[in-house]
Design a protein around this motif. Structure first.
Motif, PDB file in Angstrom:
ATOM      1  N   TRP A 356     -23.500  24.090 -42.680  1.00 21.29           N
ATOM      2  CA  TRP A 356     -22.189  23.302 -42.071  1.00 21.29           C
ATOM      3  C   TRP A 356     -22.662  21.829 -41.708  1.00 21.29           C
ATOM      4  O   TRP A 356     -21.729  20.962 -42.007  1.00 21.29           O
ATOM      5  CB  TRP A 356     -21.869  24.144 -41.021  1.00 21.29           C
ATOM      6  CG  TRP A 356     -21.027  25.433 -41.604  1.00 21.29           C
ATOM      7  CD1 TRP A 356     -21.223  26.677 -41.559  1.00 21.29           C
ATOM      8  CD2 TRP A 356     -19.637  25.360 -41.878  1.00 21.29           C
ATOM      9  NE1 TRP A 356     -20.461  27.475 -42.101  1.00 21.29           N
ATOM     10  CE2 TRP A 356     -19.302  26.906 -42.504  1.00 21.29           C
ATOM     11  CE3 TRP A 356     -18.844  24.338 -42.491  1.00 21.29           C
ATOM     12  CZ2 TRP A 356     -17.955  27.041 -43.086  1.00 21.29           C
ATOM     13  CZ3 TRP A 356     -17.602  24.654 -42.962  1.00 21.29           C
ATOM     14  CH2 TRP A 356     -17.393  26.017 -43.223  1.00 21.29           C
ATOM     15  N   LEU A 357     -23.767  21.607 -40.948  1.00 20.66           N
ATOM     16  CA  LEU A 357     -24.073  20.090 -40.592  1.00 20.66           C
ATOM     17  C   LEU A 357     -24.337  19.404 -41.771  1.00 20.66           C
ATOM     18  O   LEU A 357     -23.753  18.157 -41.621  1.00 20.66           O
ATOM     19  CB  LEU A 357     -25.334  20.336 -39.915  1.00 20.66           C
ATOM     20  CG  LEU A 357     -25.392  21.158 -38.398  1.00 20.66           C
ATOM     21  CD1 LEU A 357     -26.530  21.173 -37.654  1.00 20.66           C
ATOM     22  CD2 LEU A 357     -24.340  20.138 -37.219  1.00 20.66           C
ATOM     23  N   SER A 392     -23.126  27.290 -32.288  1.00 25.06           N
ATOM     24  CA  SER A 392     -23.798  26.210 -32.433  1.00 25.06           C
ATOM     25  C   SER A 392     -23.152  25.034 -31.634  1.00 25.06           C
ATOM     26  O   SER A 392     -21.894  24.746 -32.022  1.00 25.06           O
ATOM     27  CB  SER A 392     -23.843  25.872 -33.875  1.00 25.06           C
ATOM     28  OG  SER A 392     -24.173  24.693 -34.203  1.00 25.06           O
ATOM     29  N   ALA A 393     -23.777  24.472 -30.546  1.00 25.28           N
ATOM     30  CA  ALA A 393     -23.201  23.614 -29.990  1.00 25.28           C
ATOM     31  C   ALA A 393     -23.039  22.280 -30.579  1.00 25.28           C
ATOM     32  O   ALA A 393     -22.057  21.521 -30.561  1.00 25.28           O
ATOM     33  CB  ALA A 393     -24.163  23.200 -28.553  1.00 25.28           C
ATOM     34  N   LYS A 394     -23.858  22.016 -31.684  1.00 22.21           N
ATOM     35  CA  LYS A 394     -23.700  20.577 -32.378  1.00 22.21           C
ATOM     36  C   LYS A 394     -22.613  20.738 -33.308  1.00 22.21           C
ATOM     37  O   LYS A 394     -21.824  19.730 -33.222  1.00 22.21           O
ATOM     38  CB  LYS A 394     -25.013  20.650 -33.426  1.00 22.21           C
ATOM     39  CG  LYS A 394     -26.116  20.415 -32.679  1.00 22.21           C
ATOM     40  CD  LYS A 394     -27.336  19.852 -33.456  1.00 22.21           C
ATOM     41  CE  LYS A 394     -28.902  19.736 -32.735  1.00 22.21           C
ATOM     42  NZ  LYS A 394     -28.561  18.501 -31.887  1.00 22.21           N
ATOM     43  N   LEU A 395     -22.157  21.689 -33.803  1.00 25.55           N
ATOM     44  CA  LEU A 395     -20.725  22.152 -34.602  1.00 25.55           C
ATOM     45  C   LEU A 395     -19.586  21.698 -33.670  1.00 25.55           C
ATOM     46  O   LEU A 395     -18.891  21.009 -33.920  1.00 25.55           O
ATOM     47  CB  LEU A 395     -20.830  23.116 -35.353  1.00 25.55           C
ATOM     48  CG  LEU A 395     -21.867  23.322 -36.394  1.00 25.55           C
ATOM     49  CD1 LEU A 395     -21.742  24.867 -37.196  1.00 25.55           C
ATOM     50  CD2 LEU A 395     -21.579  22.696 -37.623  1.00 25.55           C
ATOM     51  N   ILE A 397     -19.648  19.883 -30.922  1.00 25.93           N
ATOM     52  CA  ILE A 397     -19.569  18.757 -30.504  1.00 25.93           C
ATOM     53  C   ILE A 397     -19.024  18.013 -31.720  1.00 25.93           C
ATOM     54  O   ILE A 397     -18.253  16.954 -31.372  1.00 25.93           O
ATOM     55  CB  ILE A 397     -20.959  18.189 -30.078  1.00 25.93           C
ATOM     56  CG1 ILE A 397     -21.322  18.875 -28.627  1.00 25.93           C
ATOM     57  CG2 ILE A 397     -21.035  16.601 -29.947  1.00 25.93           C
ATOM     58  CD1 ILE A 397     -22.673  18.927 -28.545  1.00 25.93           C
ATOM     59  N   ASN A 398     -19.431  17.896 -32.997  1.00 20.66           N
ATOM     60  CA  ASN A 398     -18.971  17.373 -34.244  1.00 20.66           C
ATOM     61  C   ASN A 398     -17.453  17.462 -34.079  1.00 20.66           C
ATOM     62  O   ASN A 398     -16.887  16.342 -34.389  1.00 20.66           O
ATOM     63  CB  ASN A 398     -19.788  18.022 -35.307  1.00 20.66           C
ATOM     64  CG  ASN A 398     -21.072  17.479 -35.589  1.00 20.66           C
ATOM     65  OD1 ASN A 398     -21.649  16.586 -34.700  1.00 20.66           O
ATOM     66  ND2 ASN A 398     -21.615  17.793 -36.552  1.00 20.66           N
ATOM     67  N   TYR A 399     -16.923  18.713 -34.139  1.00 24.67           N
ATOM     68  CA  TYR A 399     -15.683  19.008 -34.125  1.00 24.67           C
ATOM     69  C   TYR A 399     -14.721  18.207 -33.071  1.00 24.67           C
ATOM     70  O   TYR A 399     -13.630  17.541 -33.441  1.00 24.67           O
ATOM     71  CB  TYR A 399     -15.306  20.654 -34.046  1.00 24.67           C
ATOM     72  CG  TYR A 399     -14.020  21.159 -34.159  1.00 24.67           C
ATOM     73  CD1 TYR A 399     -13.145  20.431 -34.674  1.00 24.67           C
ATOM     74  CD2 TYR A 399     -13.518  22.159 -33.261  1.00 24.67           C
ATOM     75  CE1 TYR A 399     -11.657  20.648 -34.893  1.00 24.67           C
ATOM     76  CE2 TYR A 399     -12.063  22.506 -33.446  1.00 24.67           C
ATOM     77  CZ  TYR A 399     -11.357  21.853 -34.063  1.00 24.67           C
ATOM     78  OH  TYR A 399     -10.076  22.489 -34.219  1.00 24.67           O
ATOM     79  N   ALA A 400     -15.184  18.457 -31.817  1.00 29.22           N
ATOM     80  CA  ALA A 400     -14.556  17.631 -30.738  1.00 29.22           C
ATOM     81  C   ALA A 400     -14.462  16.203 -30.902  1.00 29.22           C
ATOM     82  O   ALA A 400     -13.501  15.314 -30.766  1.00 29.22           O
ATOM     83  CB  ALA A 400     -15.217  17.766 -29.490  1.00 29.22           C
ATOM     84  N   LEU A 401     -15.696  15.429 -31.597  1.00 27.06           N
ATOM     85  CA  LEU A 401     -15.719  14.280 -31.661  1.00 27.06           C
ATOM     86  C   LEU A 401     -14.707  13.647 -32.812  1.00 27.06           C
ATOM     87  O   LEU A 401     -14.117  12.540 -32.673  1.00 27.06           O
ATOM     88  CB  LEU A 401     -16.997  13.583 -32.104  1.00 27.06           C
ATOM     89  CG  LEU A 401     -18.136  13.750 -30.771  1.00 27.06           C
ATOM     90  CD1 LEU A 401     -19.592  13.331 -31.646  1.00 27.06           C
ATOM     91  CD2 LEU A 401     -17.803  12.570 -29.695  1.00 27.06           C
TER      92      LEU A 401
END
Length: 910
Positions: A356-357, A392-395, A397-401
């Motif tokens: 996904w990343l 996944s925190a990174k996913l 954060i990507n979504y929020a950004l």
């Protein structure tokens, strides 16, 4: 007369018999009905009870995938369609549904379709279904459903719109997309046949002629688009075009399209073959997808470099002579996105955070190079990513950004959902809090200077409360491991100084940090330097000097003090008088001399230690020689003393010649000589009972090929010391014997491990830990198991989610289960899938908790070890509980480290 009386009597008896039979039949049928009603009632009560239990689990934690499946199956079995529909809706709001789940739902809904409203509702479900995962089968079902409504107003136009959506994305599937093109062409061809049949036998009107010509143009267009797409049956499509319109098939443009995409398909064919060959192996399949994706992305980058170089793509788009190449580039980009969707649609890959990343970063890079008009599509991909991998925190954060870039008003809500999604570690929560606080800074403080005083106060209050909440949450969940570097407090202090112009608050925050660090002896020059930089930016000379002198007084180590002295010298050069400068200058020189002296002394001590041992030995040898030369009688050492046998009067009895009194006193058993083998041909046994039967242990190992002998290490009394060795002829035979680890002897597991030290020294072996002490993403930690759960039962539960490599029940030394276990899968994807679907599962009356295996590091400080024992939120878990239990010792004082915990939790600087 007598005969007639007899006949009437017989008739009366027959009537009575029939009445009795009828009554008994009525009674039996009534009993059966009552039994059926009772059974029905019991089933209904059982259904309601099971449903209530499952609903309670969902209410406590909505991220329970398997519980939703259980409710769907239960309600479907009992024909509770309204409940079935309700929980399908609820599940679809939390998780993306698989192709099978959507098809079952749509099939059930179509059974009850009676009105136009029902058709519209089903159409809406189809629209949601095709967004979750790429599914050619779902698109085909959607087209067939829409064809069923083509008789309605704008029905044909609706079918065409759905077909266009299908071929624009799922139609790019290299091996299966052709079926969507075929259905679309068949639909338009059937319409053409109907128009031609309607005008047969009569002169066509101008309207009919136009209708037929328009329909031919539509079919021709579909042929051209299909030949312009890289599909595996492109040659048969070209042959069909020849039959439909031979002149068009010979057109140079059409021929060039066909040739180009045929060559392209032959380029991709080896990658498609690799995918089909790896269908049964999860790891190989993911590798095949990654290789395929890397090839496609590399081709795209080469095309971009050839077309644009380092120039802006938007400028080049207007150049006419490159329009054809740009169109080919866009087709390649769309095909790459379709390939990503194919990879994710595979059940074994949809839980791969890395995949996904990779997809997310590809879309971000594409958007940065050429701002896309389809921003909604990118946001949907990010949203689907967190629905598949909510841990996944990174996913998140990507979504929020991405939503923030699109000026969405849902950003705050997204961060709120992320906090409840069950992240895996303290680092994840810390990263998420930093991202959210950064969003608040951009959202609330970008125009802070121009706001009214009242609104400024409101903003400051919200930001301060959020910082406090973040600090408290990390402490509550992870204690000191939540934010060991106090990064949130540092960020907060800078916000106070820069935006709120409140250095007093910033200083209070730093003072609290320094006090907290000093309580556990972790204050270094780093935190003072950070504080000093803040004073340089937003403070004044007075506070800078005061801070540096305070640091110099409070730091413990001379090297740290010297760093502060150097800063003070620079500061006093600019701001101080002669008295202030000379004072710190002499202090620094004295400190440097002290450090130099300490260094020299350390070197001398090291030299002395290296010389000390051989010198001492020489002196002892010399002393003995001198004593022997003078005739001095030395005392016997303990090892030299003899313990003679005495008679009843206390006189020593002389020993017989050639005898040893020690041997007479305690006769030792004869030593068995073993054949010497290399250390790698031996395995080490531990956790043995002291009175273990040697033959029982031998029975386990003597069946193994190459077995030589069992060596149990024993006391002089004959009992074992709890460990031993087994020797084999070859190293590979010893390696194979390791699988006998935890074999039971008298109900107690034997630990079998590699023999990595000498036989006489087991300290190294005891200190080595057999299992990994870092995060293992393919291994799950399971807690809350019934104590009766055995290895086979555990494997049966988890093997439905992928290939299980090993399972291990954690036991006491006695062999009894602790209710804990580890389940190791062959790949991370299977472990992730099992994590989502089993966390919170009921086994008997026990609700189990499942998390990624991430054991604490060994030999860590007591405080950290205690903090790591706190239960972190597993996927979707709703509560935080402690596993530490009660301490075996109680104390009447509070250590300074515990005072720190209280201080940090109650840090409130409003």
């Amino acid at each position: 007369m007598e005969n007639s009386d007899k006949e009437s009597k017989n008739k009366t008896e027959d009537i009575d018999l029939e009445d009795r039979e009828n009554n008994s039949t009525d009674e039996s049928s009534g009993d059966e009905e009552q039994d059926e009603m009772e059974t029905e009632q019991k089933n209904e009560e059982s259904f309601e009870s099971k449903l209530a239990q499952l609903e309670e689990i969902i209410n406590q934690n909505k991220f329970q995938y398997q519980t939703y499946i259980d409710i769907i199956n239960l309600t479907k079995e009992h024909g509770e369609f309204n409940k079935l529909r309700e929980y399908r809706e609820k599940m679809s709001q939390v998780f993306p549904l698989t192709e099978t789940l959507w098809l079952e739902w749509l099939k059930d809904e179509q059974k009850f379709m009676e009105s136009d409203q029902d058709r519209q509702n089903i159409d809406h479900i189809f629209q949601r279904a095709v967004k979750d995962y790429l599914s050619v089968e779902l698109w085909l079902e959607y087209i067939q459903f829409s064809i069923g409504g083509m008789g309605e107003e704008k029905g044909i136009e609706n079918v065409r719109n759905i077909c266009e959506k299908a071929i624009s994305f799922a139609g790019l599937h290299v091996t299966r997309g052709y079926s969507l093109w075929e259905v679309y062409r068949e639909f338009e061809t059937a319409l053409l046949a109907g128009y031609q049949q309607a005008s047969a036998g009569s002169i066509q009107t101008p309207e009919q002629t136009k209708q037929i010509n328009d329909q031919i143009s539509r079919i021709t267009r579909i042929f051209k688009l299909q030949l312009g797409t890289c599909l595996d049956n492109i040659e048969s499509t070209y042959q069909e075009l020849k039959q439909f319109d031979e002149a068009l098939s010979n057109d140079s443009l059409v021929k060039n399209l066909f040739d180009f995409n045929l060559r392209k398909y032959h380029e991709l064919e080896p990658y498609e073959t690799a995918l089909s060959e790896a269908a049964s192996d999860v790891n190989k399949k993911l590798e095949a997808y990654n290789s395929y994706l890397d090839f496609e992305i590399k081709q795209i980058k080469e095309m971009q470099m050839k077309l644009f170089g380092n120039k802006n793509v938007k400028i080049i788009n207007s150049v006419n002579d490159k329009e054809k190449d740009i169109e080919l580039l866009k087709k390649s980009q769309n095909r790459a996105k379709c390939l990503f969707e194919r990879a994710i649609a595979d059940e074994s890959n949809c839980l791969s955070v890395e995949l996904w990343l990779k997809y997310s970063f590809y879309l971000i890079e594409e958007e940065n190079q050429e701002p896309s008009e389809k921003k909604e599509f990118i946001s949907e991909v990010f949203k689907r990513a967190v629905r598949n991998c909510p841990w996944s925190a990174k996913l998140w954060i990507n979504y929020a950004l991405e939503c923030e870039k699109n000026t969405s008003n849902q950003v705050k809500e997204i961060y709120g959902e992320a906090m409840q999604a069950g992240l895996q570690s303290s680092d994840d929560y810390l990263e998420l809090w930093h991202a959210y606080l950064g969003y608040l800074r951009r959202h609330l403080l970008s125009n802070y200077e121009n706001e009214t005083d009242e609104y400024k106060e409101k903003i400051a209050e919200e930001i301060r409360e959020t910082f406090q909440k973040a600090i408290n949450q990390l402490f509550d969940y992870f204690k000191l491991n939540g934010d060991p570097k106090f990064s949130l407090e540092r960020f907060w202090a800078k916000i106070e100084a820069r935006y709120f112009k409140c250095m007093d608050r910033s200083r209070r925050i730093y003072n609290e940090m320094i006090l907290a660090k000093s309580d556990i002896g972790q204050v270094t020059s780093e935190i003072w330097l950070d504080f000093y930089q803040l004073e340089i930016q937003y403070g004044d000379d007075k506070h800078q000097r005061k801070l540096l002198y305070r640091a110099l007084n409070e730091l413990k180590f001379d090297h740290d003090k010297q760093v502060i002295c150097e800063l003070l010298i620079d500061f006093e050069k600019l701001s101080g008088n002669i008295s202030q400068f000379s004072s710190i200058y002499y202090k620094n020189e004295a400190l440097k001399a002290k450090i130099q002296s300490q260094y020299i002394n350390q070197q001398k001590n090291l030299e002395k230690k290296s010389e000390q041992k051989p010198k001492t030995k020489k002196l002892n040898d010399q002393k003995i020689k001198e004593e022997n030369a003078k005739g001095v009688k030395r005392k016997k050492s303990e090892t030299e003393k003899e313990t003679g046998v005495k008679d009843k009067d206390g006189f020593a009895v002389p020993s017989l010649p050639g005898t040893d009194q020690k041997k007479q006193k305690t006769e030792q058993p004869a030593q068995i000589e073993f054949k010497k083998v290399e250390s790698n041909c031996t395995v080490f046994l531990s956790n043995l009972k002291y009175d273990v039967n040697e033959s029982k242990v031998k029975e386990i190992f003597e069946k193994e090929p190459g077995f030589l002998h069992l060596r149990l290490i024993k006391h002089w009394s004959g009992k074992t010391k709890g460990y031993g060795y087994v020797d084999f002829e070859k190293p590979e035979q010893a390696e194979k014997a390791l699988r006998l680890d935890r074999s039971l002897v008298d109900g107690r597991p034997i630990f079998v491990s590699k023999n990595e030290e000498k036989d006489s020294d087991i300290s190294g072996i005891q200190n080595k830990f057999k299992f990994a002490t870092s995060m293992e993403k393919n291994k799950l930690f399971v807690s809350g198991l019934p104590f009766s759960t055995d290895k086979q039962a555990l494997e049966d539960i988890f093997k439905t989610f992928g290939r299980v490599k090993d399972t291990r029940i954690v036991t006491y030394k006695s062999g009894k289960s602790k209710g804990l276990a580890y389940v190791e899968f062959e790949d991370e994807q299977s472990a992730s899938k099992a994590l989502i679907q089993t966390d919170g599962m009921l086994i008997g009356e026990n609700q189990i908790s499942v998390a990624i295996s991430n054991p604490p590091k060994r030999k860590q400080a007591h405080e950290n070890r205690q903090a790591d024992l706190e239960i972190k939120k597993s996927l979707g878990s709703g509560s935080i509980e402690s596993r530490t239990g009660s301490s075996s010792k109680t104390t009447t004082f509070v250590p300074r480290s515990q005072q720190l915990l209280v201080r940090k939790k109650t840090l409130n600087l409003k």
